[in-house]
Design a protein around this motif. Structure first.
Motif, PDB file in Angstrom:
ATOM      1  N   GLN A  98       0.850  -1.182   0.000  1.00  0.00           N
ATOM      2  CA  GLN A  98       0.000   0.000   0.000  1.00  0.00           C
ATOM      3  C   GLN A  98       0.891   1.239   0.000  1.00  0.00           C
ATOM      4  OE1 GLN A  98      -0.679  -2.117   2.957  1.00  0.00           O
ATOM      5  NE2 GLN A  98      -2.210  -3.344   1.884  1.00  0.00           N
ATOM      6  N   VAL A  99       0.337   2.330  -0.510  1.00  0.00           N
ATOM      7  CA  VAL A  99       1.098   3.574  -0.563  1.00  0.00           C
ATOM      8  C   VAL A  99       0.181   4.742  -0.246  1.00  0.00           C
ATOM      9  CG1 VAL A  99       0.678   3.903  -3.056  1.00  0.00           C
ATOM     10  CG2 VAL A  99       2.691   4.956  -1.981  1.00  0.00           C
ATOM     11  N   LEU A 100       0.726   5.726   0.437  1.00  0.00           N
ATOM     12  CA  LEU A 100       0.058   7.014   0.604  1.00  0.00           C
ATOM     13  C   LEU A 100       0.713   8.012  -0.332  1.00  0.00           C
ATOM     14  CD1 LEU A 100      -0.340   7.443   4.485  1.00  0.00           C
ATOM     15  CD2 LEU A 100      -1.988   6.501   2.848  1.00  0.00           C
ATOM     16  N   ILE A 101      -0.101   8.862  -0.949  1.00  0.00           N
ATOM     17  CA  ILE A 101       0.397   9.917  -1.830  1.00  0.00           C
ATOM     18  C   ILE A 101      -0.081  11.239  -1.259  1.00  0.00           C
ATOM     19  CG2 ILE A 101       0.378  10.854  -4.170  1.00  0.00           C
ATOM     20  CD1 ILE A 101      -0.276   7.964  -5.118  1.00  0.00           C
ATOM     21  N   GLY A 126      -8.765   1.798  -1.942  1.00  0.00           N
ATOM     22  CA  GLY A 126      -8.368   3.180  -2.179  1.00  0.00           C
ATOM     23  C   GLY A 126      -9.107   4.131  -1.271  1.00  0.00           C
ATOM     24  N   LEU A 127      -8.474   5.260  -0.942  1.00  0.00           N
ATOM     25  CA  LEU A 127      -9.118   6.256  -0.084  1.00  0.00           C
ATOM     26  C   LEU A 127      -8.529   7.625  -0.367  1.00  0.00           C
ATOM     27  CD1 LEU A 127      -6.984   7.260   2.340  1.00  0.00           C
ATOM     28  CD2 LEU A 127      -7.466   4.990   3.227  1.00  0.00           C
ATOM     29  N   ILE A 128      -9.283   8.632   0.019  1.00  0.00           N
ATOM     30  CA  ILE A 128      -8.760   9.997   0.029  1.00  0.00           C
ATOM     31  C   ILE A 128      -9.205  10.675   1.306  1.00  0.00           C
ATOM     32  CG2 ILE A 128      -8.893  10.154  -2.490  1.00  0.00           C
ATOM     33  CD1 ILE A 128     -11.196  12.136  -2.153  1.00  0.00           C
ATOM     34  N   ALA A 129      -8.359  11.563   1.813  1.00  0.00           N
ATOM     35  CA  ALA A 129      -8.783  12.450   2.885  1.00  0.00           C
ATOM     36  C   ALA A 129      -9.641  13.550   2.271  1.00  0.00           C
ATOM     37  CB  ALA A 129      -7.568  13.050   3.585  1.00  0.00           C
ATOM     38  N   PRO A 161      -3.515  13.177   2.376  1.00  0.00           N
ATOM     39  CA  PRO A 161      -3.085  11.981   1.685  1.00  0.00           C
ATOM     40  C   PRO A 161      -4.232  11.245   0.973  1.00  0.00           C
ATOM     41  CG  PRO A 161      -2.299  11.979   3.965  1.00  0.00           C
ATOM     42  CD  PRO A 161      -3.312  13.052   3.842  1.00  0.00           C
ATOM     43  N   GLN A 162      -3.842  10.583  -0.113  1.00  0.00           N
ATOM     44  CA  GLN A 162      -4.685   9.588  -0.752  1.00  0.00           C
ATOM     45  C   GLN A 162      -3.934   8.262  -0.670  1.00  0.00           C
ATOM     46  OE1 GLN A 162      -5.949  10.882  -4.665  1.00  0.00           O
ATOM     47  NE2 GLN A 162      -6.887  12.736  -3.855  1.00  0.00           N
ATOM     48  N   GLY A 163      -4.654   7.192  -0.405  1.00  0.00           N
ATOM     49  CA  GLY A 163      -4.008   5.909  -0.204  1.00  0.00           C
ATOM     50  C   GLY A 163      -4.543   4.859  -1.162  1.00  0.00           C
ATOM     51  N   PHE A 164      -3.671   3.930  -1.571  1.00  0.00           N
ATOM     52  CA  PHE A 164      -4.070   2.947  -2.575  1.00  0.00           C
ATOM     53  C   PHE A 164      -3.315   1.633  -2.403  1.00  0.00           C
ATOM     54  CE2 PHE A 164      -4.321   7.202  -4.347  1.00  0.00           C
ATOM     55  CZ  PHE A 164      -5.632   7.250  -4.776  1.00  0.00           C
ATOM     56  N   ASP A 165      -3.958   0.572  -2.865  1.00  0.00           N
ATOM     57  CA  ASP A 165      -3.275  -0.687  -3.088  1.00  0.00           C
ATOM     58  C   ASP A 165      -2.301  -0.475  -4.254  1.00  0.00           C
ATOM     59  OD1 ASP A 165      -3.560  -3.949  -2.885  1.00  0.00           O
ATOM     60  OD2 ASP A 165      -3.274  -3.267  -4.948  1.00  0.00           O
ATOM     61  N   VAL A 166      -1.034  -0.774  -4.045  1.00  0.00           N
ATOM     62  CA  VAL A 166      -0.010  -0.460  -5.037  1.00  0.00           C
ATOM     63  C   VAL A 166      -0.258  -1.189  -6.357  1.00  0.00           C
ATOM     64  CG1 VAL A 166       2.444  -0.688  -5.606  1.00  0.00           C
ATOM     65  CG2 VAL A 166       1.750   0.154  -3.359  1.00  0.00           C
ATOM     66  N   GLU A 196     -13.817   1.205  -6.065  1.00  0.00           N
ATOM     67  CA  GLU A 196     -14.338   2.063  -5.004  1.00  0.00           C
ATOM     68  C   GLU A 196     -13.218   2.810  -4.284  1.00  0.00           C
ATOM     69  OE1 GLU A 196     -16.709  -0.217  -2.323  1.00  0.00           O
ATOM     70  OE2 GLU A 196     -18.377  -0.416  -3.726  1.00  0.00           O
ATOM     71  N   VAL A 197     -13.505   4.063  -3.972  1.00  0.00           N
ATOM     72  CA  VAL A 197     -12.586   4.904  -3.202  1.00  0.00           C
ATOM     73  C   VAL A 197     -13.337   5.431  -1.988  1.00  0.00           C
ATOM     74  CG1 VAL A 197     -11.091   6.928  -3.213  1.00  0.00           C
ATOM     75  CG2 VAL A 197     -11.353   5.580  -5.304  1.00  0.00           C
ATOM     76  N   ARG A 198     -12.783   5.232  -0.837  1.00  0.00           N
ATOM     77  CA  ARG A 198     -13.415   5.617   0.434  1.00  0.00           C
ATOM     78  C   ARG A 198     -12.952   7.013   0.862  1.00  0.00           C
ATOM     79  NH1 ARG A 198     -11.855   2.476   6.066  1.00  0.00           N
ATOM     80  NH2 ARG A 198     -12.751   3.992   7.520  1.00  0.00           N
ATOM     81  N   ILE A 199     -13.823   7.737   1.532  1.00  0.00           N
ATOM     82  CA  ILE A 199     -13.464   9.034   2.120  1.00  0.00           C
ATOM     83  C   ILE A 199     -13.059   8.830   3.574  1.00  0.00           C
ATOM     84  CG2 ILE A 199     -14.511  11.113   3.109  1.00  0.00           C
ATOM     85  CD1 ILE A 199     -13.784  11.815   0.450  1.00  0.00           C
ATOM     86  N   VAL A 200     -11.934   9.431   3.943  1.00  0.00           N
ATOM     87  CA  VAL A 200     -11.483   9.485   5.332  1.00  0.00           C
ATOM     88  C   VAL A 200     -11.531  10.946   5.759  1.00  0.00           C
ATOM     89  CG1 VAL A 200      -9.509   9.170   6.875  1.00  0.00           C
ATOM     90  CG2 VAL A 200     -10.032   7.437   5.150  1.00  0.00           C
ATOM     91  N   GLU A 201     -12.065  11.198   6.924  1.00  0.00           N
ATOM     92  CA  GLU A 201     -12.190  12.583   7.409  1.00  0.00           C
ATOM     93  C   GLU A 201     -10.831  13.258   7.443  1.00  0.00           C
ATOM     94  OE1 GLU A 201     -14.607  15.768   8.794  1.00  0.00           O
ATOM     95  OE2 GLU A 201     -15.378  13.726   8.691  1.00  0.00           O
TER      96      GLU A 201
END
Length: 246
Positions: A98-101, A126-129, A161-166, A196-201
Motif C-alpha cells: 500500500q502507498v500514501l500519496i 483506495g481512499l482519500i482524505a 493523503p490519498q491511499g491505494f493498493d499499489v 471504489e474509493v473511500r473518504i477518510v475525514e
C-alpha cells in the motif's frame, strides 16, 4: 507504510519561477513541514520525494538539515502530476503493498492524519482524505448561467493523503496511459476503472499552499498550532523561540 510526495511543480500562481516548495513558511521551506509531519507519523517508514532533478541539490540540503531518521529517496518527476506519480510508483521498494500519496504543498498535514489514512488503507483498495463542503455549490455553464445546485450534504472537498493498493494503482495508471486519460488526482483513475474509493475525514487546516495568501494563512496556522506536533526538531526550535514565535 510507504509515502510518495509529488513535489515537481513550479509556483506560477505563487508568482514564483522556482519550485514553490522551496519557499519558506516561518523558519522552514514548505517541503520541510511536510517531511517533519511524515517523520513524526509512527506509521510512515519510507518517503519518496518526486521532483525535478534540478531541485535535488536544494532538497538534499533540506534533508541534511532536518536529519530525518526515516529513509528518503529522491525520484525524477514528470511533466505532469500524473506522470510524476507514475514514476514514483515504479520507484517504490518491492515490498510496498500500500502507498500514501501526499502533495508536498499541503504542509499543514498532521502526523495524526497520516496515521489514520495509513491504518484505513489496510482495509480498502483506495481512499482519500476530505472534508465536507460548507459553501453552497453552483454548477454553471459556459455563459455563466447556473444550471444546478447540488446537495452539499453529498459534497466533499478532496485533500491528500490519498491511499491505494499499489498493484491496483499501477494497473490504473497503465490503463490511463493506454486510454490517454488526464486526471488531477489518483482517485480519479480508480473511479474511471470502477474501483471504489473511500473518504477518510481530513482536516480543515490541511490546505494546499498555492498563492501568496495561502502562505500567510499557513504562517498563521503554524504559529498558533505550535510546531511540536510536526517533529522533534520543530519542538526544539519552538521551545527556543518561546510562545511568541519568531
Amino acid at each position: 507504510m510507504y509515502l510518495l510526495i509529488p513535489a515537481a511543480g513550479i509556483g506560477k500562481r505563487m508568482g514564483s519561477n522556482r519550485n514553490k516548495l522551496l519557499l519558506r513558511v516561518r523558519s522552514q521551506p514548505i517541503i520541510a513541514w511536510t517531511l517533519l509531519a511524515a517523520e513524526a507519523a509512527s506509521t510512515i517508514s519510507w518517503i519518496g520525494i518526486i521532483s525535478q532533478s534540478s531541485d535535488w541539490p536544494e532538497f538534499n540540503a533540506i534533508l541534511a538539515d532536518l536529519k530525518l531518521t526515516k529513509p528518503v529517496e529522491l525520484i525524477q518527476g514528470g511533466s505532469t502530476r500524473q506522470e510524476s506519480v507514475y514514476n514514483g510508483l515504479q520507484s517504490l521498494p518491492i515490498a510496498a503493498e500500500q502507498v500514501l500519496i501526499h502533495d508536498g504543498a499541503r504542509c499543514l498535514v498532521t502526523p495524526d492524519l497520516f496515521n489514520s489514512c495509513a491504518e484505513a488503507i489496510r482495509h480498502c483498495p483506495g481512499l482519500i482524505a476530505g472534508v465536507p463542503v460548507k459553501d453552497t455549490i453552483k454548477v454553471v455553464n459556459e455563459q455563466g448561467i447556473i444550471q444546478e445546485t447540488p446537495d452539499r450534504r453529498q459534497l466533499w472537498a478532496a485533500q491528500t493523503p490519498q491511499g491505494f493498493d499499489v498493484k491496483l494503482l499501477k494497473q490504473c495508471h497503465a490503463e490511463g496511459v493506454r486510454q490517454d486519460w488526464e486526471v488531477t488526482d489518483d482517485a480519479a483513475l480508480f473511479e474511471k476503472c470502477g474501483i471504489e474509493v473511500r473518504i477518510v475525514e481530513g482536516e480543515e487546516t490541511n490546505l494546499k499552499v498555492t498563492t501568496p495568501q495561502d502562505l500567510a494563512i499557513a504562517e498563521f496556522i503554524l504559529t498558533n498550532r505550535g510546531t511540536g506536533e510536526q517533529g522533534s526538531r520543530g519542538a526544539e526550535e519552538q521551545r527556543s523561540r518561546g510562545a511568541g514565535g519568531e
